[in-house]
Scaffold this motif. Structure first.
Motif, PDB file in Angstrom:
ATOM      1  N   TRP A   4       0.831  -1.205   0.000  1.00 15.69           N
ATOM      2  CA  TRP A   4       0.000   0.000   0.000  1.00 15.69           C
ATOM      3  C   TRP A   4       0.865   1.254   0.000  1.00 15.69           C
ATOM      4  O   TRP A   4       0.549   2.249  -0.658  1.00 15.69           O
ATOM      5  CB  TRP A   4      -0.925   0.017   1.211  1.00 15.69           C
TER       6      TRP A   4
ATOM      7  N   VAL B 106      -2.906   5.976  -4.865  1.00 17.10           N
ATOM      8  CA  VAL B 106      -4.040   6.155  -3.952  1.00 17.10           C
ATOM      9  C   VAL B 106      -4.381   7.633  -3.841  1.00 17.10           C
ATOM     10  O   VAL B 106      -5.557   8.025  -3.863  1.00 17.10           O
ATOM     11  CB  VAL B 106      -3.730   5.559  -2.562  1.00 17.10           C
TER      12      VAL B 106
ATOM     13  N   HIS C 289      -8.137   8.261  -5.180  1.00 16.91           N
ATOM     14  CA  HIS C 289      -9.143   8.071  -4.123  1.00 16.91           C
ATOM     15  C   HIS C 289     -10.244   9.139  -4.098  1.00 16.91           C
ATOM     16  O   HIS C 289     -11.393   8.811  -3.743  1.00 16.91           O
ATOM     17  CB  HIS C 289      -8.470   7.950  -2.748  1.00 16.91           C
TER      18      HIS C 289
ATOM     19  N   LEU D 215      -9.132   3.157  -0.134  1.00 19.02           N
ATOM     20  CA  LEU D 215      -7.817   2.531  -0.038  1.00 19.02           C
ATOM     21  C   LEU D 215      -7.661   1.368  -1.012  1.00 19.02           C
ATOM     22  O   LEU D 215      -6.637   1.236  -1.680  1.00 19.02           O
ATOM     23  CB  LEU D 215      -7.579   2.035   1.386  1.00 19.02           C
TER      24      LEU D 215
ATOM     25  N   TRP E 132      -5.477   0.939  -4.855  1.00 21.26           N
ATOM     26  CA  TRP E 132      -4.398  -0.032  -4.663  1.00 21.26           C
ATOM     27  C   TRP E 132      -4.503  -1.171  -5.670  1.00 21.26           C
ATOM     28  O   TRP E 132      -3.499  -1.581  -6.272  1.00 21.26           O
ATOM     29  CB  TRP E 132      -4.449  -0.559  -3.236  1.00 21.26           C
TER      30      TRP E 132
END
Length: 357
Positions: free
Chosen positions: A292, A299, A303, A335, A339
């Motif tokens: 991550w 991200v 996001h 998240l 990812w």
């Protein structure tokens, strides 16, 4: 230039910082919409205000890595490679995602897709979507990096007192903005974060010694961070902190609280990241956090769109239970989806254009 060893545990730091970014953006809606009498309001408020270290933490980390890597081998050839990589892996994805968000907002709000002037103006200021200002701040620091490197190498006092220099320069900028500059959107100006950047530079230049000192006194650092976090959140609680002072003095107190809390947050994140990584280097959870962390830029870029889509289709409900459940799930979605996109695209040939490196 001698190649420095990669600091693997910093990927855990990246995960914690991007998690804080997602917390801020996921909780912004309930903090705005919920009544302050709601039993859930304190939970959202604490997550939102307690995570305000997110963007400065990335700037701190960027400075740490850059000075750790380049301090002992900075020359014209290295500088050329440095700027070429930032152009390819930061600026190009930024332009593409800026156009994506500009197009999406134009379609949703009925704007004109042919208004190139507006797009270019917002491109230069990071305003094509609310989170893109961060990339503009990063680009400003990349432009300043050679100058900062020169000052640190040439002036022994600055080199020996980097954190003190950061405090002085940050204070000077604060006073200049208060009395002369009057910049309103300070979050988009690199000088707003000078203290954190020079703190990161100090950590990067003296990395081994810096980390030994932190880990030796880690419990004291973490206790101080937690105490400052409680004080920082309390000072922002509606109606909880009244100061019988002039507006300028109130601004000073609040900004001082911010800079102290965020500085300790950067240090605390380093301690937690190293502790987690050292205790489970082979563990699947640590591997997941590292994965991550390496996808943190993806991200960050993606996001907000995930949150927008999620709120349009999942959070628009009158049921309190569904609202809270959907809000908490938005953290997971924000998240996981970027990812997974990063995992899927990372090995493709032209992925760097979308997700950088």
């Amino acid at each position: 230039m001698q190649t420095k060893t990669r600091i693997d545990f910093l990927d855990v730091f990246r995960f914690l910082a991007i998690l804080a970014v997602v917390f801020i953006h996921s909780t912004s809606q309930p903090v705005t919409l919920l009544s302050k009498d709601s039993a859930f309001y304190p939970f959202y408020f604490i997550l939102n205000r307690g995570s305000q270290f997110a963007v400065p933490a990335f700037l701190f980390l960027s400075a740490l890595v850059l000075f750790y890597r380049y301090y002992e081998g900075w020359d014209k050839e290295t500088a050329a490679v440095f700027f070429r990589k930032r152009l390819i892996y930061i600026v190009v994805p930024y332009v593409i995602w800026s156009f994506f968000y500009f197009t999406a907002l134009s379609l949703v709000n009925g704007g004109s897709l042919t208004d190139i002037g507006t797009f270019l103006n917002q491109l230069l200021t990071g305003n094509n979507y609310f989170h893109l200002y961060f990339v503009i701040v990063m680009i400003q620091f990349y432009a300043l990096f050679p100058l900062l490197m020169l000052l640190i190498k040439r002036i022994s006092f600055v080199r020996s007192h980097l954190i003190f220099t950061g405090v002085v320069l940050q204070s000077v900028y604060w006073l200049l903005n208060l009395t002369v500059l009057h910049i309103q959107r300070t979050a988009s100006v690199a000088f707003t974060y000078l203290l954190f950047y020079l703190l990161g530079a100090s950590a990067g230049i003296h990395f081994e010694r810096f980390m030994r000192s932190l880990m030796r006194y880690r419990f004291y650092w973490l206790a101080a961070w937690m105490s400052l976090g409680i004080a920082a959140v309390y000072m922002e609680w509606p109606g909880a902190f009244h100061l019988p002072l002039a507006a300028d003095w109130k601004s000073f107190i609040y900004d001082l609280r911010y800079y102290v809390y965020v500085s300790f947050s950067c240090v605390g994140l380093l301690i937690i990241s190293k502790s987690v990584y050292d205790k489970g280097e082979q563990a699947s959870l640590v591997s997941l956090l590292v994965s991550w962390g390496t996808a943190s830029f993806a991200v960050y870029l993606i996001h907000p769109f995930v949150l927008f889509a999620w709120r349009e289709f999942a959070v628009a409900t009158t049921s309190p239970f569904q609202f809270h459940a959907a809000t908490l799930l938005s953290v997971v979605m924000a998240l996981i989806v970027p990812w997974l996109i990063d995992l899927f695209l990372r090995r493709r040939k032209f992925t760097w254009m979308l997700l950088g490196k």
